[in-house]
Design a protein around this motif. Sequence first.
Motif, PDB file in Angstrom:
ATOM      1  N   UNK A  63       0.801  -1.211   0.000  1.00  0.00           N
ATOM      2  CA  UNK A  63       0.000   0.000   0.000  1.00  0.00           C
ATOM      3  C   UNK A  63       0.835   1.262   0.000  1.00  0.00           C
ATOM      4  N   UNK A  64       1.986   1.215   0.655  1.00  0.00           N
ATOM      5  CA  UNK A  64       2.858   2.385   0.757  1.00  0.00           C
ATOM      6  C   UNK A  64       4.027   2.340  -0.236  1.00  0.00           C
ATOM      7  N   UNK A  65       4.128   1.257  -0.996  1.00  0.00           N
ATOM      8  CA  UNK A  65       5.228   1.154  -1.955  1.00  0.00           C
ATOM      9  C   UNK A  65       6.569   1.010  -1.279  1.00  0.00           C
ATOM     10  N   UNK A 304       2.278  -3.069 -16.399  1.00  0.00           N
ATOM     11  CA  UNK A 304       1.690  -1.889 -15.761  1.00  0.00           C
ATOM     12  C   UNK A 304       0.908  -2.325 -14.525  1.00  0.00           C
ATOM     13  N   UNK A 305       1.102  -1.576 -13.423  1.00  0.00           N
ATOM     14  CA  UNK A 305       0.484  -1.961 -12.166  1.00  0.00           C
ATOM     15  C   UNK A 305       1.199  -3.162 -11.568  1.00  0.00           C
ATOM     16  N   UNK A 311       0.187   1.422  -4.984  1.00  0.00           N
ATOM     17  CA  UNK A 311       0.413   2.808  -5.382  1.00  0.00           C
ATOM     18  C   UNK A 311       1.526   2.906  -6.418  1.00  0.00           C
ATOM     19  N   UNK A 312       2.695   2.369  -6.103  1.00  0.00           N
ATOM     20  CA  UNK A 312       3.791   2.369  -7.058  1.00  0.00           C
ATOM     21  C   UNK A 312       4.777   1.278  -6.653  1.00  0.00           C
ATOM     22  N   UNK A 355      -5.495   7.316 -12.336  1.00  0.00           N
ATOM     23  CA  UNK A 355      -6.538   7.032 -11.347  1.00  0.00           C
ATOM     24  C   UNK A 355      -6.501   5.575 -10.893  1.00  0.00           C
ATOM     25  N   UNK A 356      -6.265   4.658 -11.842  1.00  0.00           N
ATOM     26  CA  UNK A 356      -6.240   3.238 -11.514  1.00  0.00           C
ATOM     27  C   UNK A 356      -4.851   2.760 -11.088  1.00  0.00           C
ATOM     28  N   UNK A 357      -3.918   3.688 -11.033  1.00  0.00           N
ATOM     29  CA  UNK A 357      -2.554   3.401 -10.596  1.00  0.00           C
ATOM     30  C   UNK A 357      -1.897   2.308 -11.439  1.00  0.00           C
ATOM     31  N   UNK A 358      -2.142   2.385 -12.744  1.00  0.00           N
ATOM     32  CA  UNK A 358      -1.515   1.459 -13.686  1.00  0.00           C
ATOM     33  C   UNK A 358      -0.191   2.055 -14.158  1.00  0.00           C
ATOM     34  N   UNK A 359       0.740   2.159 -13.228  1.00  0.00           N
ATOM     35  CA  UNK A 359       2.047   2.734 -13.503  1.00  0.00           C
ATOM     36  C   UNK A 359       2.948   1.668 -14.120  1.00  0.00           C
TER      37      UNK A 359
END
Length: 428
Positions: A63-65, A304-305, A311-312, A355-359
């Motif tokens: 959750x916090x990366x 991605x994601x 989050x990341x 928005x969907x955090x697909x980094x």
Amino acid sequence: MADKKATVQVTGQEPFDLPIMSGTAGNDVIDVRTLGAQGVFTYDPGFLATASCQSEITFIDGGKGVLLHRGYPIEQLANDSSYLELCYLLLHGELPSSEKLEEFEETITHHTMVHEKIANFFHGFVVDAHPMAMLCGVVGALSSFYHDDLSITDPAQRKRSAYRLVAKLPTIAAMAYKYSIGQPFVYPKNKLSYSENFLHMMFSVPAEDYEVNPIIAKAMDKIFMLHADHEQNASTSTVRLAGSSGANPYACIAAGIASLWGPAHGGANEACLTMLQQIGSVDRIPEFVAKAKDKADPFRLMGFGHRVYKNFDPRAKVMRETCHEVLTALKINDPLLDVAMELERIALEDPYFVEKKLYPNVDFYSGIILKAIGIPTSMFTVIFAMSRTVGWISHWDEMLSEKGQKIGRPRQLYTGAPKRDYVTVDKR
């Protein structure tokens, strides 16, 4: 350890308490080991809500990366340390002094050679065998060469086998690649660093000298570091489970390699490159982005994601910078790399992806780097396995160091036929 308890109420039985355990970080866990005495046990497919062990090696807060190795953030290690220093940390629990690091590096360097008869194993494979098949088979066969470190009850022998595995995996991985393309095996050179040696064994040929590009060597070292360990994933759990039976370290690492080979685990960066090939060119990106946004369309953007990081991915931040350094240094004109860079831009700017955090994750960037270097996709998971070996063997050693360690024996919820009488074939 906290004094908190969880009360369990099973219909028809008196309530009973289970202790709640606390670690140094992360969620508390309910100790369910005494459930069997109450006539019940938990049902948790995939063990997604079950802590299978205690460990001091790696901690993840998705959750916090956050990714910590022995308490140290991966970003600090990747930017300021080296792969072999991280190996020492994972294996020994603390960072080494300069003298200890030099001694460790020298030990690993002088274990990189493999027995000459190991070449015979490769010659037994068909020429188009997958490099992971060769890696799995050859690593498992190492136990037939190193009889002096197969006693799992001897800490000194466990350490020696760990060093040998960390040292020899790059050599075996490079041999798998060379065999797959019909080139002669290349011996390691003691004057080179760990990553330089791997690149040398991969790309040099007897006919000419090979100079290792320092930017590429640095990038490879970071790829190794960012894949070194990732808590209790499928392959690490496989190594632990195999090791709990008393199997030798080489068999356990071979089991981990087999688990990693699955496309749902170790094949993410290879799947990312396959996706880029499917897209083909920058002008087709809008079409595939639209498909990715369409819930009714089965197409998914790979790389991605992340299942764990909500989050990341902290590793991706490091890998992104390295990726751009490599592409700038090599000045490669490759349409697929152009597609990758445009996809990265869209993922970091498009409101849907933000928005969907697909980094872009670490697999996205590592796949691009490996392709730019000239490593074929069939070798991607091999390099992952090579990098992860130190994590696997660290968990294996930690498990065997515990008092009262037991063989793994998961339970099941039986849903088959109830007891019934056998009927002979002539009466059916």
